[in-house]
Design an enzyme around this catalytic site. Structure first.
Site, PDB file in Angstrom:
ATOM      1  CE  LYS A 119      37.125  35.011  34.456  1.00 24.05           C
ATOM      2  NZ  LYS A 119      38.012  34.551  33.370  1.00 24.05           N
ATOM      3  CE  LYS A 201      45.028  36.929  42.542  1.00 23.88           C
ATOM      4  NZ  LYS A 201      44.641  35.755  41.783  1.00 23.88           N
ATOM      5  CE  LYS A 204      44.486  41.819  33.728  1.00 23.22           C
ATOM      6  NZ  LYS A 204      45.122  40.533  33.772  1.00 23.22           N
TER       7      LYS A 204
END
Ligand code: TRP
Length: 336
Positions: A119, A201, A204
């Protein structure tokens, strides 16, 4: 005879940071609902809004996503009358215990968290302290409820291990206080990959919209996304080297129908990808249609949603506050 043994507890959470994918349903929500139906556990399901602000959120969108997620929880079969479903920010004990656990977690431990590293790379302009201490707050979420079992995806396993370390450390320092939780990682077949790049994976946040199916995608979009999914030139429905795209569609079909991979290979022996994709699409649509219908009903019924999250917070706070009082006492704070 009535069973007086208290039920074991489950806690899990999902962040309200955007639309949910078919992968979220198969990998998380569906298990949440099944575990709850087993009746062996008291299930605390939380919308992790405190966690979501570790990355930038637009207030209006956060509000909408938070309400949407509650409606989707219910639409996917979670029972908010039986067990609490609540917003993390409605139970102040999360922030209270979060701070205490911040002080029981080492810089070095947090620095090793792979999600923090990922992140930080993705949000290089906003590497805030909350993003760094996120796992201590997650530990608080879990330990507040003396949870026995925590259903999480693979990406959260490291956070759960840290939670166990923190719990043991606290218990060793201040005497037994927290139950040390076990992870519940769903069985194989649950991991749904991108329709466009089966090495990744389904997510969205992928810039290619055709790579994911959203639970609230219009049905015709779902069908067209599955038709466009990458396969290979062999035209044979089977697992194998270089057949990751087909294998992913098989996993989706398996998750949707309950058929095993072997059964699917047999079912489609001698048939092409056109037939196969049509069957996959139909199976997914069959799952999504009732979810969407329920969601559309619920999202109009704000009073009902409010009733669910209010009573959820009340019931959650009752349990969580007891843990905070115990913790405050043990660390030496004057009783208020
Ligand atoms: N960190 C989890 C995620 O991003 C969400 C979460 C917050 C959670 N608190 C939790 C999951 C407690 C399980 C238990 O997916």
């Amino acid at each position: 005879m009535e069973n007086t043994q208290p039920k074991k507890r489950i806690l899990s959470g999902i962040q309200p940071s955007g639309a949910l994918t078919l992968g979220n349903y198969v990998g998380a929500l569906r298990n949440f609902a099944e575990l709850q139906k087993e009746n062996e556990y008291e299930c605390f399901y939380m919308i992790a809004d405190l966690h979501s602000i570790t990355v930038k959120q637009v207030p209006k969108e956060l509000r909408k996503n938070s309400l949407d997620l509650l409606a989707l929880f219910l639409a996917c079969g979670l029972d908010g009358e039986k067990d609490p479903i609540f917003y993390q920010s409605h139970v102040p004990a999360h922030a209270q215990l979060g701070w205490v656990l911040d002080c029981c977690t080492y810089f070095g431990e947090l620095s090793r968290m792979t999600q923090f590293k990922d992140k930080s790379r993705k949000h290089a302009d906003n590497i805030n302290a909350g993003l760094f201490t996120y796992p201590s707050l997650m530990a608080a979420d879990i330990l507040l409820y003396q949870s026995d079992l925590v259903p999480v995806g693979h990406d959260q396993k490291q956070h759960l291990e840290l939670t166990r370390d923190i719990a043991n450390r606290f218990n060793n320092t201040y005497s037994d206080t927290f139950k040390v939780p076990e992870p519940y990682i769903p069985k194989i077949g649950a991991k749904i990959m991108s329709l466009q790049n089966p090495a990744q994976k389904m997510s969205k946040s992928d810039p290619n919209e055709n790579s994911y199916i959203l639970l609230l995608d219009p049905i015709d979009r779902v069908v067209s996304k599955i038709k466009k999914a990458v396969t290979d030139s062999e035209a044979c429905v089977r697992r194998g080297e270089g057949k990751e795209g087909v294998e992913n569609l098989m996993s989706i079909y398996s998750a949707a129908t309950g058929k095993t991979m072997d059964e699917i290979e047999n079912e489609f022996a001698g048939r092409g990808y056109g037939d196969f994709k049509a069957a996959v699409a139909e199976s997914v649509v069959e799952i999504l249609k009732p979810i969407q219908a329920k969601y559309n009903d619920l999202i109009k019924n704000k009073d009902y949603l409010e009733k669910i999250y209010r009573s959820g917070a009340e019931r959650a706070a009752y349990v969580a506050n007891k843990t905070v009082s115990k913790v405050y006492r043990k660390i030496g704070f004057i009783q208020p």
